[in-house]
Enzyme design. Structure first.
Site, PDB file in Angstrom:
ATOM      1  CG  LEU A  14     -12.470 -14.042 -21.616  1.00  0.00           C
ATOM      2  CD1 LEU A  14     -12.692 -12.627 -22.392  1.00  0.00           C
ATOM      3  CD2 LEU A  14     -12.344 -15.106 -22.820  1.00  0.00           C
ATOM      4  CE1 TYR A 140      -4.297 -21.335 -27.182  1.00  0.00           C
ATOM      5  CE2 TYR A 140      -4.545 -20.364 -28.711  1.00  0.00           C
ATOM      6  CZ  TYR A 140      -4.940 -20.744 -28.126  1.00  0.00           C
ATOM      7  OH  TYR A 140      -6.426 -19.716 -27.590  1.00  0.00           O
TER       8      TYR A 140
END
Length: 318
Positions: A14, A140
């Site tokens: 990203l 995560y």
């Protein structure tokens, strides 16, 4: 005060694209790209930065008179399962450092990307609402769920304006897969334009929410630019793009590459994906700050193939 932005983790999937978009919008001089990897890949200003080092982060913020931080550094889902304790330590320590520096240095805004990995077995798999109960099944996801609550805490307790999005899988041509459970949806396009067979680590019908990179970048910037008084969520907003399974991408690619072959060999990542939503309710984001995705599967496939052909210097499909 002029906007001065620090992007942490600027060399990730990203960050690579978001940094360039911010540079175009705010100029090269007002966007500082940073990453633990010292190799500079951007025009403009780049700082080698270890976000686990709070003193180093503070020094960069002070040196460039930073007003906004985009904190993108994290170990992703599939990679995180290989070393859970390290993943927790890195993901949380970097976030705590950013939040504390933002509090101490009076940073105007902080962007912290969350993920659909925060959802677990307790969340509805279809049209998952933003206020669904969170019981993530990966470290995560656990770190992102905890991060959302810390973001809200720093807003309520200290007034730190932290804004967050629960990203679905992100598909883009600008960088290679980075260890996420949804990264098959990037790799599959690379294999297609190279006319190679592809082996998918998910089941053919495992539908997951996906978002084209251009929409993912636009969502972050639009949320950060939204008036503070319009925001009703201080954990993280749901956003949706398209809900697709590997077989859907395969079919879309075959419109351009009829002989493209995909084999399916589900591994541990299938177990992760099966616990994630297949579609997302993003109506609150649409109401609060006007979010709306702009790509369909076929329009995304068209751009992916065109850009990857250019990347590999291929003129025509096989």
């Amino acid at each position: 005060m002029q906007t001065r932005i620090l992007v942490i983790g600027a060399k990730g999937q990203l960050g690579t694209v978001l940094t360039v978009a911010l540079q175009k919008k705010y100029t090269l001089e007002h966007v500082i790209a940073s990453d633990i990897n010292e190799d500079k890949v951007y025009e403009g200003i780049f700082e080698a930065l270890d976000a686990t080092n709070k003193e180093q982060l503070t020094a960069v913020v002070q040196q460039y008179r930073i007003t906004q931080i985009y904190h993108l550094a994290a170990v992703l889902s599939a990679k995180g399962e290989e070393n859970p304790l390290f993943t927790w330590q890195l993901n949380m320590q970097t976030l705590f450092n950013v939040l504390e520096v933002a509090r101490e240095q009076r940073i105007e805004k902080v962007f912290f990307p969350s993920s659909i990995a925060v959802f677990g077995a307790a969340a509805p798999l279809i049209n998952t609402p933003v206020d669904a109960y969170l019981n993530p099944a990966t470290v995560y996801g656990i770190s992102k769920a905890a991060g959302e609550n810390w973001a809200q805490y720093y807003y309520l307790r200290y007034g730190v304006d932290v804004r967050s999005i629960r990203y679905p899988g992100i598909i883009g041509y600008q960088s290679l897969p980075g260890g996420g459970t949804t990264d098959y949806a990037v790799d599959i396009y690379h294999k297609a334009v190279l006319e190679e067979a592809f082996t998918c680590f998910l089941k053919s019908d495992q539908a997951l929410p996906m978002l084209f990179m251009e929409d993912a970048v636009r969502a972050a910037i639009e949320l950060m630019e939204a008036p503070k008084e319009q925001l009703t969520i201080r954990t993280a907003y749901n956003i949706a793009g398209i809900s697709i399974a590997p077989k859907d991408i395969e079919a879309s690619i075959r419109k351009e590459y009829p002989s493209f072959h995909v084999a399916y060999a589900p591994d541990f990542r299938q177990e992760i994906a099966a616990k994630w939503p297949s579609s997302i309710d993003d109506s609150v984001a649409a109401h609060d700050w006007g979010w709306q995705s702009s790509y369909t599967l076929d329009t995304m496939t068209k751009v992916m193939i065109e850009k990857l052909r250019a990347y590999y210097q291929l003129d025509v499909a096989g």
